[in-house]
Design an enzyme around this catalytic site. Structure first.
Site, short mmCIF file in Angstrom:
data_model
loop_
_atom_site.label_atom_id
_atom_site.label_comp_id
_atom_site.label_asym_id
_atom_site.label_seq_id
_atom_site.Cartn_x
_atom_site.Cartn_y
_atom_site.Cartn_z
N GLU A 93 0.82 -1.20 0.00
CA GLU A 93 0.00 0.00 0.00
C GLU A 93 0.85 1.24 0.00
O GLU A 93 1.97 1.24 0.49
CB GLU A 93 -0.78 0.07 1.30
CG GLU A 93 -1.84 -0.93 1.38
CD GLU A 93 -2.45 -0.92 2.75
OE1 GLU A 93 -2.30 0.08 3.48
OE2 GLU A 93 -3.09 -1.90 3.07
N CYS A 117 5.26 -6.64 15.55
CA CYS A 117 4.70 -5.84 16.63
C CYS A 117 3.23 -6.24 16.83
O CYS A 117 2.50 -6.43 15.86
CB CYS A 117 4.79 -4.35 16.30
SG CYS A 117 6.48 -3.82 16.00
N CYS A 120 0.34 -4.15 15.23
CA CYS A 120 0.46 -3.75 13.82
C CYS A 120 -0.12 -4.81 12.91
O CYS A 120 0.22 -5.99 13.01
CB CYS A 120 1.93 -3.52 13.48
SG CYS A 120 2.19 -3.19 11.73
N CYS A 345 -2.38 1.04 8.65
CA CYS A 345 -1.37 0.16 8.06
C CYS A 345 -1.92 -1.22 7.70
O CYS A 345 -2.38 -1.96 8.54
CB CYS A 345 -0.29 0.02 9.14
SG CYS A 345 1.33 -0.35 8.56
N1 SAH Z 1 8.46 -0.65 10.49
C1 SAH Z 1 8.67 0.74 10.72
C2 SAH Z 1 7.94 1.63 9.74
C3 SAH Z 1 6.56 1.22 9.34
S1 SAH Z 1 5.33 1.25 10.61
C4 SAH Z 1 8.31 1.11 12.14
O1 SAH Z 1 7.71 0.29 12.84
O2 SAH Z 1 8.66 2.22 12.55
C5 SAH Z 1 4.96 2.99 10.71
C6 SAH Z 1 4.29 3.42 12.01
O3 SAH Z 1 2.92 2.95 12.08
C7 SAH Z 1 4.99 2.90 13.25
O4 SAH Z 1 5.27 3.91 14.17
C8 SAH Z 1 3.98 1.92 13.78
O5 SAH Z 1 4.16 1.74 15.14
C9 SAH Z 1 2.67 2.55 13.40
N2 SAH Z 1 1.53 1.64 13.49
C10 SAH Z 1 1.53 0.30 13.32
N3 SAH Z 1 0.29 -0.22 13.52
C11 SAH Z 1 -0.51 0.83 13.84
C12 SAH Z 1 -1.90 0.94 14.18
N4 SAH Z 1 -2.70 -0.13 14.20
N5 SAH Z 1 -2.39 2.17 14.47
C13 SAH Z 1 -1.59 3.26 14.40
N6 SAH Z 1 -0.27 3.21 14.11
C14 SAH Z 1 0.27 2.01 13.83
FE1 SF4 Z 2 6.36 -3.32 13.70
FE2 SF4 Z 2 4.52 -3.02 11.80
FE3 SF4 Z 2 6.72 -1.47 11.77
FE4 SF4 Z 2 6.87 -4.09 11.19
S1 SF4 Z 2 5.76 -2.52 10.03
S2 SF4 Z 2 8.22 -2.94 12.55
S3 SF4 Z 2 5.37 -4.98 12.58
S4 SF4 Z 2 5.10 -1.48 13.33
#
Ligand code: SAH
Ligand code: SF4
Length: 355
Positions: A93, A117, A120, A345
């Site tokens: 996306e 995570c 996520c 995401c």
């Molecule tokens: N992997 C990297 C970059 C992509 S994620 C990282 O984790 O930093 C980008 C951001 O979206 C991160 O800060 C992550 O914690 C956040 N994120 C993930 N799932 C989410 C959700 N369900 N609601 C809001 N933010 C979210």
């Molecule tokens: Fe964590 Fe999602 Fe970022 Fe991957 S994309 S590091 S699972 S927040």
């Protein structure tokens, strides 16, 4: 499948080497580069300053590919979301978040993510593969195609002014391709996005932070999300490998010697997990201990089906932000954008896969 070489994603030097191998003069490589990245041209026949026989040779040997747009949605607030498909059918996306006269394109670096995570949605999808440098760059090129931003507008007039590497995937699990892609996106003879207008977000792969930032010169955001290891490990299992101390030490090293380097700490607000005033106080103490020049970005949690967390209340988010601000840290709360098109995401992708 073809045995032609894809041009998008090759470095300037690589393109030059290929043309020299074909018996061309080096300055042809510069012209080709400008067609690809300044004009956004995808048709060799339109490269008018290249001789016809060279165009034919290029056509015989190379391709210029964009990912296919599988779905596209525009939200009431003008946030736009694309579902993009690469040659092998894998999908990611991309989101564009417009402000008044500028805006940020959020790009992906992997299909899925191995970090896992717990909050996520991408993390729940496992890692399928890394994106190539070309696949990372060409996402942004699709955004420019959509908004008609070719030839590259000047920094003052461009609408797609910023890039955030915050889509699917962990950039520091794919550093080589990310570095190559960012160096193409910032090249002054092409797309020419300033390094200061690109932010790369990482979950904190500590040993890769300093080297990747040095190689790209972009801004750093850390997905911290917790004031201590106990909480962080619960929501981000990778914290057992790279605990907070190691990440913050890498941040110190990144900032040493350059006072202009600010770090953004992203902090997802999860109800009854990390959102109390005690958590805020502990976070402030942590920042003071490491003497980091930092600001925060408080992120309201975007729930998804099957997720065990709930978003913090607005009241708690406000109190948390106030505490950080009183301690001298900027702590804006990220405005939820594109709610009506599932801008969290990973959600467009999985919705499409179900249908
Ligand atoms: N992997 C990297 C970059 C992509 S994620 C990282 O984790 O930093 C980008 C951001 O979206 C991160 O800060 C992550 O914690 C956040 N994120 C993930 N799932 C989410 C959700 N369900 N609601 C809001 N933010 C979210
Ligand atoms: Fe964590 Fe999602 Fe970022 Fe991957 S994309 S590091 S699972 S927040």
């Amino acid at each position: 499948m073809t045995d032609k070489t894809e041009l998008i994603g090759l470095s300037k030097t690589e393109i030059q080497e290929k043309l020299i191998q074909m018996g061309e003069k080096p300055f042809r490589a510069k012209q080709l580069w400008q067609w690809l990245y300044f004009h956004g041209e995808t048709d060799f026949d339109k490269m008018s300053n290249l001789a016809k026989d060279l165009r034919q040779k290029l056509k015989n040997n190379f391709t210029i590919t964009r990912p296919k747009i599988v779905a596209e949605q525009v939200s009431k607030d003008k946030t736009r979301k694309w579902l993009l498909e690469f040659q092998d059918g894998q999908r990611v996306e991309m989101v564009y978040i417009p402000e008044d006269d500028r805006g940020a394109v959020c790009i992906s670096t992997q299909v899925g993510c191995a970090v896992g995570c717990r909050f996520c949605h991408t993390g729940s999808q496992k890692l399928t593969r890394n994106l190539t440098a070309g696949e990372i760059v060409s996402q942004f090129m699709v955004a420019r195609d959509t908004y008609g931003e070719w030839p590259s507008p000047t920094a003052e007039t461009r609408y797609l002014s910023n890039i955030v590497v915050m889509g699917m995937g962990e950039p520091l699990h794919n550093p080589e391709n990310v570095i190559k892609a960012l160096n193409i996106l910032t090249d002054g003879e092409g797309i020419a996005i300033s390094r200061r207008r690109i932010t790369m977000s990482t979950s904190g792969i500590a040993p890769k932070i300093v080297s990747t930032l040095k190689a790209t010169g972009v801004r750093l955001a850390i997905s911290l999300h917790a004031p201590n290891n106990q909480i962080r490990s619960k929501i981000m299992p990778i914290n057992d490998r790279f605990p907070i101390e190691e990440i913050l030490k890498a941040c110190q090293e990144y900032q040493s010697g350059d006072g202009s380097r600010y770090i953004t700490f992203e902090y997802l607000m999860l109800k009854d997990v990390n959102d109390s005033l005690d958590n805020a106080r502990e976070l402030i103490a942590l920042m003071k201990k490491y003497k980091l020049r930092a600001s925060f970005n408080l992120i309201p949690f975007n729930p998804w089906p099957g997720c065990i967390f709930q978003p913090s209340t607005e009241k708690n988010i406000k109190a948390f932000a106030d505490a950080l601000e009183k301690a001298g840290f900027a702590a804006p709360v990220r405005v939820a954008r594109g709610q009506d098109i599932l801008a969290a995401c990973g959600q467009l992708k999985s919705q499409k896969e179900k249908s």
